[in-house]
Design an enzyme around this catalytic site. Structure first.
Site, PDB file in Angstrom:
ATOM      1  N   TYR A   6      23.843  73.150  64.525  1.00 53.96           N
ATOM      2  CA  TYR A   6      24.007  74.375  65.117  1.00 53.96           C
ATOM      3  C   TYR A   6      23.955  75.492  63.854  1.00 53.96           C
ATOM      4  O   TYR A   6      24.879  75.402  62.801  1.00 53.96           O
ATOM      5  CB  TYR A   6      25.216  74.688  66.051  1.00 53.96           C
ATOM      6  CG  TYR A   6      25.217  76.031  66.472  1.00 53.96           C
ATOM      7  CD1 TYR A   6      24.261  76.601  67.543  1.00 53.96           C
ATOM      8  CD2 TYR A   6      26.402  77.090  66.445  1.00 53.96           C
ATOM      9  CE1 TYR A   6      24.200  77.748  68.076  1.00 53.96           C
ATOM     10  CE2 TYR A   6      26.491  77.990  66.825  1.00 53.96           C
ATOM     11  CZ  TYR A   6      25.531  78.451  67.692  1.00 53.96           C
ATOM     12  OH  TYR A   6      25.603  79.710  68.530  1.00 53.96           O
ATOM     13  N   LYS A  46      33.560  82.172  60.257  1.00 59.69           N
ATOM     14  CA  LYS A  46      34.978  81.782  60.688  1.00 59.69           C
ATOM     15  C   LYS A  46      36.297  81.902  59.670  1.00 59.69           C
ATOM     16  O   LYS A  46      36.464  82.979  59.703  1.00 59.69           O
ATOM     17  CB  LYS A  46      34.958  80.205  61.009  1.00 59.69           C
ATOM     18  CG  LYS A  46      33.630  80.094  62.076  1.00 59.69           C
ATOM     19  CD  LYS A  46      33.692  78.682  62.846  1.00 59.69           C
ATOM     20  CE  LYS A  46      32.842  78.851  64.244  1.00 59.69           C
ATOM     21  NZ  LYS A  46      31.451  78.198  63.865  1.00 59.69           N
ATOM     22  N   ASP A  97      25.001  75.450  55.337  1.00 58.63           N
ATOM     23  CA  ASP A  97      25.686  76.211  56.490  1.00 58.63           C
ATOM     24  C   ASP A  97      27.133  75.763  56.493  1.00 58.63           C
ATOM     25  O   ASP A  97      27.418  74.836  56.983  1.00 58.63           O
ATOM     26  CB  ASP A  97      24.854  76.140  57.694  1.00 58.63           C
ATOM     27  CG  ASP A  97      25.628  76.934  58.943  1.00 58.63           C
ATOM     28  OD1 ASP A  97      26.864  77.357  58.596  1.00 58.63           O
ATOM     29  OD2 ASP A  97      25.172  77.118  60.038  1.00 58.63           O
TER      30      ASP A  97
HETATM   31  C1  LIG Z   1      29.988  78.936  64.549  1.00 56.76           C
HETATM   32  C2  LIG Z   1      28.767  78.478  63.516  1.00 56.76           C
HETATM   33  C3  LIG Z   1      27.532  79.306  63.298  1.00 56.76           C
HETATM   34  C4  LIG Z   1      27.683  80.666  64.147  1.00 56.76           C
HETATM   35  O1  LIG Z   1      28.437  81.752  63.873  1.00 56.76           O
HETATM   36  P1  LIG Z   1      29.002  82.725  64.750  1.00 56.76           P
HETATM   37  O2  LIG Z   1      29.946  83.499  64.121  1.00 56.76           O
HETATM   38  O3  LIG Z   1      29.435  82.090  66.035  1.00 56.76           O
HETATM   39  O4  LIG Z   1      27.859  83.566  65.177  1.00 56.76           O
HETATM   40  C5  LIG Z   1      26.572  79.187  62.485  1.00 56.76           C
HETATM   41  N1  LIG Z   1      26.646  77.932  61.793  1.00 56.76           N
HETATM   42  C6  LIG Z   1      27.890  76.768  62.348  1.00 56.76           C
HETATM   43  C7  LIG Z   1      27.795  75.526  61.341  1.00 56.76           C
HETATM   44  C8  LIG Z   1      28.848  77.183  63.026  1.00 56.76           C
HETATM   45  O5  LIG Z   1      29.722  76.269  63.188  1.00 56.76           O
END
Ligand SMILES: *Cc1c(COP(=O)(O)O)cnc(C)c1O
Length: 426
Positions: A144, A267, A239
């Site tokens: 994701y 995060k 990511d």
């Molecule tokens: C949470 C997440 C996102 C998206 O971040 P948001 O702040 O919710 O937009 C993108 N990549 C990874 C791996 C994530 O866990």
């Protein structure tokens, strides 16, 4: 447990917001329960509006690595508020935070602060395309990367090209340049480069996948991605929105010793405020406006309150030399309890998932063999015993530094007492 007030609030929320929520997983849909309304949080605990207390393993999906309401972070935010909530102009906090990020992620030679992980990844992909002059990107099934159009593709049935959007409202044209590969399968990436040797701008990957449940990279996988992208002149984007400051202070790239061209953070880096970052090699990031032709902007980017929270949280991380050892030790206790109960666990540091399948989970296909109904029972067992875990089979359990040994042991006992129905396998 009485959760009447939460039920009443949820009923009202459903009249005002789609499904009553502002992010889908919060609706508890896949575990057949109603969401709890949280009134407060402290350390490793959250309290709902009916006054029930839970040991929390969601930790706001990662940001609260030091625990909830950490005094250093809260204090920094309070002090920053006194000077105004937003300037829409340059301020020193942006520099302090960028320096701190760079100290831990030296691969991020230039950094841009944004407000969400979605925005960070979307912008990193745009910069990668701008820099290489290529349109296609490779992503992995089950990873994701936020909800931007071009990345909302998981694909099914092992389909490797001709990606179909995962969401209504995403035009097919938005995902036609998104190629899908299988996690932990470098050959599937090699195959795509064989077909489109000069068209792929970047490979984007969660260096330890945590959005199909936790799926660690197998030995050699990330190195293979590094080698393939280099060979074809494509960029490697990590990511690290979950893994950054989680697997180590320098994220997965430090832990596994692989240097990506670009990185997205979110995060933890915002200390619980809406802040994220992307960055990478100087020559790539020099394509971003105002230096270059890749446009990206944000009214609240580098917001002074969010940067204050991020600085305070990273400073606290730096002041806690045993942080990652402790996280690992605590999570290992939970893992051992699950193994003792005969459950199938994937763990990477303080991220773990109990999968209700007999298969070893190494990719999206094997993750999907998990029995969601059995997970819902497991979730209910935990919740009814005062433990708040992710309300979905395909998410991680997050351990924080604030989890006390007492609460870890209590949780381990409750996990160990879970009796699975074992409808899913032999
Ligand atoms: C949470 C997440 C996102 C998206 O971040 P948001 O702040 O919710 O937009 C993108 N990549 C990874 C791996 C994530 O866990």
């Amino acid at each position: 447990m009485n959760t009447q007030r939460s039920s009443e609030l949820f009923a009202k929320a459903k009249e005002l917001m789609p499904g009553g929520v502002n992010s889908p997983v919060r609706a508890f849909g896949s575990v057949g329960r109603e969401p709890l309304y949280i009134a407060g949080s402290h350390g490793d605990r959250i309290t709902d509006t009916d006054g029930n207390e839970y040991i929390d393993y969601v930790c706001s999906w990662g940001p609260d690595i030091l625990g909830h309401a950490h005094p250093a972070v809260i204090g920094a935010v309070k002090r920053a508020c006194e000077n105004g909530l937003t300037f829409g102009a340059c301020h020193e906090g942006e520099i302090v935070l960028a320096e701190k990020i760079q100290a831990h992620f030296p691969s991020m030679e230039l950094i841009r602060l944004v407000s969400s992980g979605t925005e960070a990844v979307m912008s990193a992909v745009r910069a990668a395309r701008g820099f290489t002059g290529r349109d296609r990107i490779v992503k992995f099934e089950g990873c994701y990367h936020g909800h931007s159009d071009g990345l909302l593709v998981k694909g099914g049935s092992g389909q490797l090209t001709g990606s179909v959007p995962d969401s209504a409202g995403v035009p097919a044209g938005s995902t036609e340049n998104t190629l899908l590969a299988r996690y932990n399968d470098a050959d599937s990436v090699e195959t795509l480069f064989g077909r489109f040797p000069e068209d792929i701008a970047a490979v984007i990957v969660e260096p330890c996948a945590a959005n199909m449940g936790v799926v660690p990279p197998e030995a050699g996988f990330l190195q293979a991605l590094r080698d393939i992208t280099e060979r074809y002149g494509a960029l490697l984007i990590f990511d690290e929105v979950i893994t950054g400051f989680r697997l180590s202070a320098g994220g997965a790239q430090e832990l596994y010793g692989i240097k990506p061209d670009m990185t997205a953070l979110g995060k933890i880096v915002g200390g619980g405020m809406p802040l994220a970052a992307y960055g990478g090699r100087r020559e790539i990031m020099e394509q971003v406006a105002p230096l270059g032709a890749v446009y990206q902007a944000g009214t609240l980017s580098g917001n002074p309150i969010a940067t204050a929270a991020g600085i305070a949280q990273i400073t606290e991380i730096e002041r806690t030399p045993d942080l990652y050892c402790e996280l690992d030790r605590k999570a290992a206790v939970l893992e051992a309890a699950a193994v003792k109960a005969g459950l199938n666990v994937n763990r990477c540091g303080s991220l773990m998932t109990v999968f209700f399948t007999d298969k070893r989970v190494t990719d999206y296909g094997s993750a999907l063999t998990a029995d969601r109904a059995e997970y819902a029972r497991f979730f209910g067992h935990l919740l009814d015993n005062g433990i708040y875990a992710a309300p979905s089979q395909f998410e991680a359990m997050f351990v924080s530094y604030a989890h006390s040994d007492e609460d870890i042991i209590k949780t381990a006992e409750i996990i160990a007492h879970y009796r699975k129905e074992n409808r899913y396998g032999s």
